[in-house]
Design a protein around this motif. Structure first.
Motif, short mmCIF file in Angstrom:
data_model
loop_
_atom_site.label_atom_id
_atom_site.label_comp_id
_atom_site.label_asym_id
_atom_site.label_seq_id
_atom_site.Cartn_x
_atom_site.Cartn_y
_atom_site.Cartn_z
N TRP A 166 -5.14 9.54 -9.28
CA TRP A 166 -5.30 9.16 -7.87
C TRP A 166 -5.05 7.66 -7.68
CZ3 TRP A 166 -5.56 11.90 -3.54
CH2 TRP A 166 -6.00 13.22 -3.57
N ALA A 167 -5.64 6.85 -8.56
CA ALA A 167 -5.48 5.40 -8.45
C ALA A 167 -4.02 5.00 -8.63
CB ALA A 167 -6.36 4.70 -9.49
N GLY A 168 -3.34 5.64 -9.58
CA GLY A 168 -1.92 5.34 -9.79
C GLY A 168 -1.06 5.70 -8.59
N MET A 169 -1.34 6.85 -8.00
CA MET A 169 -0.58 7.26 -6.82
C MET A 169 -0.84 6.34 -5.63
SD MET A 169 -0.59 11.45 -6.86
CE MET A 169 -2.38 11.61 -6.98
N ALA A 170 -2.11 5.95 -5.45
CA ALA A 170 -2.45 5.05 -4.33
C ALA A 170 -1.82 3.68 -4.53
CB ALA A 170 -3.96 4.93 -4.21
N ALA A 171 -1.87 3.17 -5.77
CA ALA A 171 -1.27 1.87 -6.05
C ALA A 171 0.24 1.90 -5.84
CB ALA A 171 -1.60 1.44 -7.47
N THR A 228 -15.67 2.61 -11.86
CA THR A 228 -15.77 1.63 -10.79
C THR A 228 -14.43 0.92 -10.57
OG1 THR A 228 -18.09 1.27 -11.39
CG2 THR A 228 -17.08 -0.34 -9.94
N THR A 229 -13.79 0.53 -11.66
CA THR A 229 -12.54 -0.23 -11.56
C THR A 229 -11.42 0.61 -10.95
OG1 THR A 229 -13.21 -1.48 -13.53
CG2 THR A 229 -10.90 -1.63 -12.86
N LEU A 230 -11.31 1.85 -11.37
CA LEU A 230 -10.25 2.72 -10.85
C LEU A 230 -10.46 3.03 -9.37
CD1 LEU A 230 -9.84 5.18 -13.86
CD2 LEU A 230 -8.15 3.51 -13.05
N LEU A 231 -11.71 3.19 -8.95
CA LEU A 231 -11.97 3.44 -7.53
C LEU A 231 -11.61 2.22 -6.69
CD1 LEU A 231 -15.25 5.53 -7.12
CD2 LEU A 231 -12.93 6.14 -6.45
N VAL A 232 -11.85 1.03 -7.22
CA VAL A 232 -11.45 -0.19 -6.51
C VAL A 232 -9.92 -0.25 -6.39
CG1 VAL A 232 -11.36 -2.71 -6.65
CG2 VAL A 232 -13.51 -1.51 -7.10
N GLY A 233 -9.22 0.06 -7.48
CA GLY A 233 -7.75 0.07 -7.43
C GLY A 233 -7.22 1.11 -6.46
N PHE A 234 -7.84 2.29 -6.47
CA PHE A 234 -7.45 3.34 -5.53
C PHE A 234 -7.63 2.88 -4.09
CE2 PHE A 234 -9.17 6.78 -2.82
CZ PHE A 234 -8.06 7.61 -2.75
N SER A 235 -8.76 2.28 -3.79
CA SER A 235 -9.06 1.83 -2.43
C SER A 235 -8.12 0.71 -1.99
CB SER A 235 -10.51 1.37 -2.34
OG SER A 235 -11.40 2.40 -2.73
N MET A 236 -7.78 -0.18 -2.89
CA MET A 236 -6.87 -1.27 -2.55
C MET A 236 -5.46 -0.74 -2.25
SD MET A 236 -8.06 -4.29 -5.17
CE MET A 236 -6.98 -5.54 -4.44
N GLY A 237 -5.05 0.28 -2.98
CA GLY A 237 -3.75 0.89 -2.70
C GLY A 237 -3.72 1.52 -1.32
N ILE A 238 -4.77 2.24 -0.96
CA ILE A 238 -4.86 2.83 0.38
C ILE A 238 -4.88 1.73 1.44
CG2 ILE A 238 -6.26 4.26 1.92
CD1 ILE A 238 -4.92 5.81 -0.34
N ALA A 239 -5.61 0.64 1.17
CA ALA A 239 -5.68 -0.46 2.13
C ALA A 239 -4.31 -1.10 2.35
CB ALA A 239 -6.68 -1.50 1.65
N MET A 240 -3.51 -1.20 1.30
CA MET A 240 -2.18 -1.78 1.44
C MET A 240 -1.28 -0.88 2.28
SD MET A 240 -0.37 -4.44 0.79
CE MET A 240 -1.15 -5.32 -0.58
N VAL A 241 -1.47 0.40 2.21
CA VAL A 241 -0.69 1.33 3.04
C VAL A 241 -1.09 1.20 4.51
CG1 VAL A 241 -0.21 3.76 3.53
CG2 VAL A 241 -0.31 2.97 1.16
N LEU A 242 -2.40 1.17 4.76
CA LEU A 242 -2.90 1.18 6.13
C LEU A 242 -2.93 -0.22 6.76
CD1 LEU A 242 -5.84 3.74 5.77
CD2 LEU A 242 -3.51 4.15 6.57
N ARG A 243 -3.10 -1.26 5.96
CA ARG A 243 -3.13 -2.66 6.41
C ARG A 243 -4.24 -2.94 7.41
NH1 ARG A 243 2.69 -4.67 8.20
NH2 ARG A 243 2.50 -2.86 9.59
N SER A 244 -5.25 -2.13 7.46
CA SER A 244 -6.35 -2.30 8.40
C SER A 244 -7.66 -1.98 7.69
CB SER A 244 -6.18 -1.38 9.61
OG SER A 244 -7.37 -1.31 10.37
N SER A 245 -8.60 -2.94 7.71
CA SER A 245 -9.89 -2.70 7.08
C SER A 245 -10.65 -1.60 7.81
CB SER A 245 -10.71 -3.99 7.05
OG SER A 245 -10.88 -4.51 8.36
N THR A 246 -10.55 -1.58 9.13
CA THR A 246 -11.26 -0.57 9.92
C THR A 246 -10.77 0.83 9.58
OG1 THR A 246 -11.58 -2.13 11.74
CG2 THR A 246 -11.85 0.20 12.23
#
Length: 242
Positions: free
Chosen positions: A225-230, A146-164
């Protein structure tokens, strides 16, 4: 660093939606686990471990959404500029934001995982399994998943800067695309390395016969994956003005 993390925590609890979402996470985990355990208690070849953690995968989606919103809400509201002025070192700001949400996820999932597991085993009765070292390892793996998926998703969100955009990309993948691709023979060998599918192996006692991963290597793939996204998220943050 602790002061920056404290400020990130204050940002979270200042929003009523976050406060309501935290107890709702437990409700989702326990409710889905109970439903899955009750409806499957007489099924043949059931996997008591997978049923015990079935609610965590639904609750995980809520934590993923909270992580994404924690990143993108500052961009949508324009407060990102004030945050970067308050914490000029972007690596410190970024690490505190990821660290705070991931720490919250660790604490919540560390309570939800055993609660869901023991609840389902009680529902299964004689079909359930007893607790041993392997089960405790699976519980720890469920928290890491669960924690790693949250970190992965936050990294992607920082790249895209859009919740949608982020939710439109990740939710279909977590909800159905990964499962569909895994069940297609032509794409199975590649799809098993997707972050959610690889990490979810730690939640199962009986692994698919055609997978080349196990619980440990699956979590390692998810961690990669989480490390790369972060890392991508930090690069995007460092190269932009705001």
């Amino acid at each position: 660093m602790s002061n920056v993390m404290r400020s990130e925590w204050i940002k979270l609890i200042s929003l009523r939606s976050y406060l309501w979402s935290l107890p709702f996470y437990f409700v989702v985990c326990l409710a889905v686990s109970s439903l899955m355990g009750y409806t499957s208690r007489r099924a043949d070849n059931l996997d008591p471990t997978a049923l015990g953690f079935s609610g965590l995968q639904s609750g995980m989606l809520l934590m993923v959404v909270l992580g994404i919103m924690a990143v993108t809400s500052e961009y949508s509201s324009g407060t990102i500029q004030a945050s970067l002025l308050a914490v000029p070192r972007r690596i410190k700001f970024y690490a505190a934001k990821l660290g705070t949400l991931m720490l919250v996820t660790v604490v919540l999932s560390a309570v939800a995982a055993p609660a869901s597991f023991f609840l389902v085993q009680g529902i299964l009765g004689d079909s359930g399994i007893s607790v041993d070292a392997t089960v405790f390892a699976r519980m720890a793996g469920a928290v890491a998943y669960t924690t790693l998926l949250v970190g992965f998703s936050m990294g992607i969100a920082m790249v895209l800067r859009s919740s949608t955009m982020t939710l439109s990309l990740l939710m279909p993948m977590f909800l159905m695309l990964s499962t569909i691709l895994t069940n297609i023979p032509a794409t199975h060998k590649v799809a098993q390395f997707l972050p959610d599918m690889a990490g979810s192996l730690v939640l199962r006692q009986d692994l698919p016969p055609d997978t080349s991963l196990n619980a440990v290597t699956g979590l390692a793939v998810l961690a990669a994956w989480a490390g790369m996204a972060a890392t991508a998220g930090y690069i995007a943050l460092a190269r932009r003005d705001a």
